[in-house]
Design an enzyme around this catalytic site. Structure first.
Site, PDB file in Angstrom:
ATOM      1  N   ASP A  10       0.861  -1.171   0.000  1.00  0.00           N
ATOM      2  CA  ASP A  10       0.000   0.000   0.000  1.00  0.00           C
ATOM      3  C   ASP A  10       0.913   1.242   0.000  1.00  0.00           C
ATOM      4  O   ASP A  10       2.136   1.120   0.142  1.00  0.00           O
ATOM      5  CB  ASP A  10      -0.884  -0.035   1.260  1.00  0.00           C
ATOM      6  CG  ASP A  10      -1.606   1.271   1.493  1.00  0.00           C
ATOM      7  OD1 ASP A  10      -2.305   1.734   0.576  1.00  0.00           O
ATOM      8  OD2 ASP A  10      -1.466   1.843   2.584  1.00  0.00           O
ATOM      9  N   ALA A  12       0.104   5.311   1.433  1.00  0.00           N
ATOM     10  CA  ALA A  12       0.072   6.118   2.659  1.00  0.00           C
ATOM     11  C   ALA A  12      -0.086   5.257   3.905  1.00  0.00           C
ATOM     12  O   ALA A  12      -1.013   4.455   4.009  1.00  0.00           O
ATOM     13  CB  ALA A  12      -1.057   7.136   2.585  1.00  0.00           C
ATOM     14  N   LYS A  51     -11.586   6.564  -2.168  1.00  0.00           N
ATOM     15  CA  LYS A  51     -11.898   7.753  -1.364  1.00  0.00           C
ATOM     16  C   LYS A  51     -13.371   8.152  -1.393  1.00  0.00           C
ATOM     17  O   LYS A  51     -13.918   8.575  -0.377  1.00  0.00           O
ATOM     18  CB  LYS A  51     -11.008   8.927  -1.792  1.00  0.00           C
ATOM     19  CG  LYS A  51      -9.512   8.667  -1.615  1.00  0.00           C
ATOM     20  CD  LYS A  51      -9.175   8.100  -0.231  1.00  0.00           C
ATOM     21  CE  LYS A  51      -7.704   7.745  -0.102  1.00  0.00           C
ATOM     22  NZ  LYS A  51      -7.431   6.851   1.024  1.00  0.00           N
ATOM     23  N   ASP A 185      -1.541  -1.131   5.900  1.00  0.00           N
ATOM     24  CA  ASP A 185      -1.629  -0.578   7.261  1.00  0.00           C
ATOM     25  C   ASP A 185      -3.062  -0.341   7.707  1.00  0.00           C
ATOM     26  O   ASP A 185      -3.292   0.335   8.706  1.00  0.00           O
ATOM     27  CB  ASP A 185      -0.853   0.750   7.321  1.00  0.00           C
ATOM     28  CG  ASP A 185      -1.548   1.854   6.536  1.00  0.00           C
ATOM     29  OD1 ASP A 185      -1.828   2.915   7.124  1.00  0.00           O
ATOM     30  OD2 ASP A 185      -1.830   1.656   5.335  1.00  0.00           O
TER      31      ASP A 185
END
Length: 257
Positions: A10, A12, A51, A185
């Site tokens: 991934d 960010a 998003k 994460d």
């Protein structure tokens, strides 16, 4: 020959932007603009999703939905989702250049993986337009995967759908999902990896799930660090992670080698 041919990271919170703060800042500002003050927990929970889907999910959270209805006199609609996303994209694009710094150790880990003959792929919740800012800046700072795919390449079916992983495998020429590791994460990352059938790993330190800056984490006492890490690890395991590592060095030392 080792057990794995590729690691798909991934962005960010995993390889860049310690703590995953760029999207968090933008989400908070957008909801405030529309008269709703989200909590950090509400902002962080859908992290890793496409998003616009993240915004859609937040608007359906009971407290936020009630606040929206009180503020606007009606429940949120798909038109509202589009309005929020338009402003979100504008805000995020304006700050992304400040959040492309690779996390500590990432550049060296990627070098080590390549020395072992392992390809580096990537999936993201960002759009192509957002990635056009992040990718060249991260490259300047030493991090550049062999390929990356956003939900724009999979007809907007981002996480938890597995298709971005499959696009990576196609690009890297890998036929067997068992020879691929997905590292992320967020819980969404874990679900993406599990749905693809690849070996799925959560990374704890600097993650969105941990939601601390590097300075905040560094200032904690040892016991506090351990407690927070255990909580994040438990969330990843509950989501189905095959393994959880504190950082990417541990990924190489414990899982790859």
């Amino acid at each position: 020959m080792g057990r794995f041919d590729a690691v798909i990271f991934d962005w960010a919170g995993t390889t860049v932007d310690y703590g995953c703060f760029a999207p968090v800042q933008a989400f908070v500002e957008v909801f405030r603009h529309f008269g709703v003050e989200p909590t950090m927990e509400e902002v962080r929970k859908p992290m890793g999703l496409l998003k616009i889907e993240h915004i859609r999910t937040m608007l359906q959270m009971p407290r936020i939905k009630a606040c929206w209805s009180e503020r606007h006199g009606k429940e949120p609609t798909e038109e509202d989702v589009e309005k929020l996303f338009g402003l979100f994209e504008e805000k995020l694009l304006s700050i992304l250049n400040r959040f492309a710094e690779p996390k500590p150790g990432v550049v060296k880990v990627v070098e080590n993986l390549r020395e072992l003959g392992i390809s580096i792929g990537s999936t993201t919740g960002y759009t192509d337009k957002m990635m056009e800012i992040i990718v060249p800046l991260a490259k300047e700072k030493g991090y550049s995967p062999d390929c990356w795919f956003s939900p724009d390449s999979t007809r907007q079916k981002g996480r938890p759908y597995p298709y971005m992983i499959f696009r990576n495998m196609e690009s890297l020429g890998i036929a067997d999902v068992r020879r691929v590791i997905k590292v992320g994460d967020t819980v969404s990352d874990i679900k993406e990896g599990k749905n693809a059938g690849v070996y799925t790993v959560g990374v704890v330190i600097g993650s969105s799930e941990m939601s601390l800056t590097q300075e905040e984490y560094g200032s904690l006492e040892l016991r506090e660090r351990k407690n927070i890490c255990e909580r994040v690890k438990a969330r990843f395991k509950e989501a189905g992670a095959d393994e959880v590592v504190l950082d990417l060095d541990e990924l190489v030392e414990r899982i790859i080698l």
